[in-house]
Scaffold this motif. Sequence first.
Motif, PDB file in Angstrom:
ATOM      1  N   THR A  14       0.832  -1.205   0.000  1.00 35.76           N
ATOM      2  CA  THR A  14       0.000   0.000   0.000  1.00 35.76           C
ATOM      3  C   THR A  14       0.868   1.258   0.000  1.00 35.76           C
ATOM      4  O   THR A  14       0.500   2.279  -0.592  1.00 35.76           O
ATOM      5  N   GLY A  15       2.032   1.193   0.654  1.00 37.02           N
ATOM      6  CA  GLY A  15       2.952   2.336   0.645  1.00 37.02           C
ATOM      7  C   GLY A  15       3.491   2.607  -0.746  1.00 37.02           C
ATOM      8  O   GLY A  15       3.595   3.766  -1.170  1.00 37.02           O
ATOM      9  N   ILE A  16       3.827   1.556  -1.476  1.00 41.56           N
ATOM     10  CA  ILE A  16       4.311   1.722  -2.853  1.00 41.56           C
ATOM     11  C   ILE A  16       3.201   2.272  -3.743  1.00 41.56           C
ATOM     12  O   ILE A  16       3.445   3.115  -4.620  1.00 41.56           O
ATOM     13  N   THR A  17       1.966   1.823  -3.517  1.00 38.64           N
ATOM     14  CA  THR A  17       0.836   2.304  -4.313  1.00 38.64           C
ATOM     15  C   THR A  17       0.629   3.795  -4.125  1.00 38.64           C
ATOM     16  O   THR A  17       0.508   4.558  -5.095  1.00 38.64           O
ATOM     17  N   VAL A  18       0.589   4.232  -2.873  1.00 37.26           N
ATOM     18  CA  VAL A  18       0.423   5.659  -2.599  1.00 37.26           C
ATOM     19  C   VAL A  18       1.645   6.439  -3.083  1.00 37.26           C
ATOM     20  O   VAL A  18       1.533   7.536  -3.641  1.00 37.26           O
ATOM     21  N   GLY A  19       2.826   5.867  -2.883  1.00 37.66           N
ATOM     22  CA  GLY A  19       4.049   6.516  -3.322  1.00 37.66           C
ATOM     23  C   GLY A  19       4.092   6.734  -4.822  1.00 37.66           C
ATOM     24  O   GLY A  19       4.673   7.712  -5.299  1.00 37.66           O
ATOM     25  N   SER A 154     -16.886  13.883  -3.204  1.00 31.52           N
ATOM     26  CA  SER A 154     -17.541  13.302  -4.366  1.00 31.52           C
ATOM     27  C   SER A 154     -16.867  11.963  -4.667  1.00 31.52           C
ATOM     28  O   SER A 154     -15.633  11.871  -4.627  1.00 31.52           O
ATOM     29  N   GLY A 155     -17.669  10.945  -4.963  1.00 29.76           N
ATOM     30  CA  GLY A 155     -17.118   9.606  -5.141  1.00 29.76           C
ATOM     31  C   GLY A 155     -17.201   9.101  -6.571  1.00 29.76           C
ATOM     32  O   GLY A 155     -18.163   9.380  -7.283  1.00 29.76           O
ATOM     33  N   LEU A 156     -16.193   8.357  -6.980  1.00 23.42           N
ATOM     34  CA  LEU A 156     -16.185   7.707  -8.293  1.00 23.42           C
ATOM     35  C   LEU A 156     -17.027   6.441  -8.227  1.00 23.42           C
ATOM     36  O   LEU A 156     -16.899   5.662  -7.275  1.00 23.42           O
ATOM     37  N   PRO A 157     -17.884   6.183  -9.211  1.00 23.14           N
ATOM     38  CA  PRO A 157     -18.609   4.902  -9.239  1.00 23.14           C
ATOM     39  C   PRO A 157     -17.634   3.729  -9.215  1.00 23.14           C
ATOM     40  O   PRO A 157     -16.536   3.807  -9.783  1.00 23.14           O
ATOM     41  N   ASP A 158     -18.014   2.655  -8.572  1.00 16.67           N
ATOM     42  CA  ASP A 158     -17.124   1.499  -8.413  1.00 16.67           C
ATOM     43  C   ASP A 158     -17.039   0.698  -9.711  1.00 16.67           C
ATOM     44  O   ASP A 158     -17.612  -0.391  -9.844  1.00 16.67           O
ATOM     45  N   ILE A 159     -16.292   1.250 -10.670  1.00 17.03           N
ATOM     46  CA  ILE A 159     -16.186   0.554 -11.955  1.00 17.03           C
ATOM     47  C   ILE A 159     -15.166  -0.580 -11.896  1.00 17.03           C
ATOM     48  O   ILE A 159     -15.245  -1.528 -12.669  1.00 17.03           O
ATOM     49  N   ILE A 160     -14.187  -0.472 -10.991  1.00 15.78           N
ATOM     50  CA  ILE A 160     -13.199  -1.541 -10.818  1.00 15.78           C
ATOM     51  C   ILE A 160     -13.235  -1.993  -9.368  1.00 15.78           C
ATOM     52  O   ILE A 160     -12.872  -1.226  -8.472  1.00 15.78           O
ATOM     53  N   LEU A 161     -13.683  -3.197  -9.136  1.00 16.92           N
ATOM     54  CA  LEU A 161     -13.699  -3.730  -7.786  1.00 16.92           C
ATOM     55  C   LEU A 161     -12.394  -4.478  -7.519  1.00 16.92           C
ATOM     56  O   LEU A 161     -11.962  -5.287  -8.355  1.00 16.92           O
ATOM     57  N   PRO A 162     -11.738  -4.214  -6.383  1.00 13.66           N
ATOM     58  CA  PRO A 162     -10.474  -4.905  -6.084  1.00 13.66           C
ATOM     59  C   PRO A 162     -10.672  -6.417  -6.028  1.00 13.66           C
ATOM     60  O   PRO A 162     -11.548  -6.913  -5.326  1.00 13.66           O
ATOM     61  N   GLN A 163      -9.849  -7.128  -6.763  1.00 15.83           N
ATOM     62  CA  GLN A 163      -9.886  -8.591  -6.782  1.00 15.83           C
ATOM     63  C   GLN A 163      -8.489  -9.115  -6.455  1.00 15.83           C
ATOM     64  O   GLN A 163      -7.522  -8.729  -7.105  1.00 15.83           O
ATOM     65  N   PRO A 164      -8.369  -9.976  -5.454  1.00 16.99           N
ATOM     66  CA  PRO A 164      -7.036 -10.507  -5.117  1.00 16.99           C
ATOM     67  C   PRO A 164      -6.475 -11.348  -6.254  1.00 16.99           C
ATOM     68  O   PRO A 164      -7.180 -12.176  -6.845  1.00 16.99           O
ATOM     69  N   LEU A 165      -5.194 -11.117  -6.566  1.00 15.76           N
ATOM     70  CA  LEU A 165      -4.521 -11.860  -7.638  1.00 15.76           C
ATOM     71  C   LEU A 165      -3.548 -12.892  -7.096  1.00 15.76           C
ATOM     72  O   LEU A 165      -3.506 -14.025  -7.571  1.00 15.76           O
ATOM     73  N   TYR A 171      -0.558 -10.561   2.814  1.00 16.09           N
ATOM     74  CA  TYR A 171      -1.324  -9.563   2.080  1.00 16.09           C
ATOM     75  C   TYR A 171      -1.687 -10.070   0.691  1.00 16.09           C
ATOM     76  O   TYR A 171      -0.833 -10.569  -0.044  1.00 16.09           O
ATOM     77  N   SER A 172      -2.954  -9.931   0.336  1.00 17.52           N
ATOM     78  CA  SER A 172      -3.426 -10.316  -0.989  1.00 17.52           C
ATOM     79  C   SER A 172      -3.315  -9.116  -1.923  1.00 17.52           C
ATOM     80  O   SER A 172      -4.049  -8.132  -1.770  1.00 17.52           O
ATOM     81  N   VAL A 173      -2.415  -9.190  -2.870  1.00 19.30           N
ATOM     82  CA  VAL A 173      -2.213  -8.111  -3.829  1.00 19.30           C
ATOM     83  C   VAL A 173      -3.379  -8.121  -4.816  1.00 19.30           C
ATOM     84  O   VAL A 173      -3.707  -9.148  -5.400  1.00 19.30           O
ATOM     85  N   THR A 174      -4.010  -6.962  -5.004  1.00 19.08           N
ATOM     86  CA  THR A 174      -5.200  -6.872  -5.843  1.00 19.08           C
ATOM     87  C   THR A 174      -4.861  -6.339  -7.232  1.00 19.08           C
ATOM     88  O   THR A 174      -3.773  -5.824  -7.481  1.00 19.08           O
ATOM     89  N   ASN A 175      -5.845  -6.461  -8.118  1.00 22.04           N
ATOM     90  CA  ASN A 175      -5.688  -5.923  -9.468  1.00 22.04           C
ATOM     91  C   ASN A 175      -5.488  -4.411  -9.449  1.00 22.04           C
ATOM     92  O   ASN A 175      -4.770  -3.853 -10.286  1.00 22.04           O
ATOM     93  N   VAL A 176      -6.104  -3.730  -8.492  1.00 23.84           N
ATOM     94  CA  VAL A 176      -5.949  -2.277  -8.387  1.00 23.84           C
ATOM     95  C   VAL A 176      -4.518  -1.921  -7.988  1.00 23.84           C
ATOM     96  O   VAL A 176      -3.921  -0.978  -8.540  1.00 23.84           O
ATOM     97  N   ILE A 245      -8.971   5.654  -8.898  1.00 27.64           N
ATOM     98  CA  ILE A 245      -9.192   4.210  -8.933  1.00 27.64           C
ATOM     99  C   ILE A 245      -8.806   3.574  -7.601  1.00 27.64           C
ATOM    100  O   ILE A 245      -9.458   2.647  -7.129  1.00 27.64           O
ATOM    101  N   ARG A 246      -7.764   4.108  -6.976  1.00 28.85           N
ATOM    102  CA  ARG A 246      -7.285   3.539  -5.703  1.00 28.85           C
ATOM    103  C   ARG A 246      -8.075   4.060  -4.500  1.00 28.85           C
ATOM    104  O   ARG A 246      -8.470   3.292  -3.630  1.00 28.85           O
ATOM    105  N   ILE A 247      -8.321   5.359  -4.463  1.00 26.42           N
ATOM    106  CA  ILE A 247      -8.997   5.991  -3.311  1.00 26.42           C
ATOM    107  C   ILE A 247     -10.483   6.169  -3.575  1.00 26.42           C
ATOM    108  O   ILE A 247     -11.320   5.880  -2.720  1.00 26.42           O
ATOM    109  N   GLY A 248     -10.817   6.700  -4.753  1.00 25.82           N
ATOM    110  CA  GLY A 248     -12.213   6.790  -5.163  1.00 25.82           C
ATOM    111  C   GLY A 248     -12.975   8.006  -4.697  1.00 25.82           C
ATOM    112  O   GLY A 248     -14.153   8.149  -5.015  1.00 25.82           O
TER     113      GLY A 248
END
Length: 329
Positions: A14-19, A154-165, A171-176, A245-248
């Motif tokens: 999650t740190g790398i994602t935000v970074g 204001s929120g983005l519609p949930d067009i991409i739901l996190p799915q564990p890969l 930690y389950s790394v997700t598609n997001v 896509i990550r925060i929404g």
Amino acid sequence: MQFLIDNFFALTITGITVGAVYALVALGYTLVYGVLRLINFAHSEVFMYGTFASMWIVMLLGGHAGAGAGQVILWVILMFVAAMIMSGLVAVVLERVAYRPLRKRNAPPLVALISAIGASFVLSELMGLRSKIAAWFGLDKTLGAYVGNSRVNSGLPDIILPQPLFTIGDYSVTNVDIFVIVGAIAMMIVLDQFVRRSRLGRGIRAVAMDAESAALMGVNRDRVIQLTFLVGGVMAGAAAVFYMIRIGITRYDVGFILGVKAFTAAVLGGIGNLRGALLGGFVLGLAENYGSALVGTAWKDVVAFVLLVVILLFRPTGLLGESLGKARA
């Protein structure tokens, strides 16, 4: 400490994602500083406008959860297009209106810095007052879905739901996660190669190295500066899509804290250095997560700035202190 050990892999990913988001926004600060020696504090609002553009295009297209892969891919592509165009346009207009007149008058750097801070507040408040602005033109009902409740989240519609890969540790790394990290790194590689190898990129480096000599060699300084703002804005637009896509969630002042963090990442890596912005963003994202695990989330921001101070005490130019103008082709 035990919490950090138990959740090390989750905090790392999650740190790398935000970074990665910090790094993309930091590129705008680095590019402008490398060419103009100007801290463009309004760049955080350039990012903010990109978040709204990416959200609005999905709303316009009727984005929703559970759509097919083809629709989702189309929505994401259009999110990038809308956000990059919006952020790039805002950045170019900002340079033309707020900075170029000062540059033509040889205004001192402090005046440009104050102008940057003022532009930041103006852009933020324009978005915060969009409902009233629409009402002035009688469009508040027509654009109600886009301008209503203009000073709340204001929120983005949930067009991409996190799915564990796959799983790393606990930690389950997700598609997001993968999309944001890989996408951000790809964008940074493209920008780095553009600046180092293209004709326009060489123009940017030439002006960053010596503007007067570049002008004597036929480089149009104003065009290069405008291009620099445009490229920085496009990167901020890409960061906005990854962020949504990550925060929404976004709002009119979402760029303030994130912009400060991105500027910190740029300084941390060595402001004026593109690869330093990448490194600084990842280091900052990881430091925030690890620090919050050790001392609590309330101290998350403090940890980031303490790290900055400590590194600059030993490396005043940042981790990678080579300037944009000295970057090798």
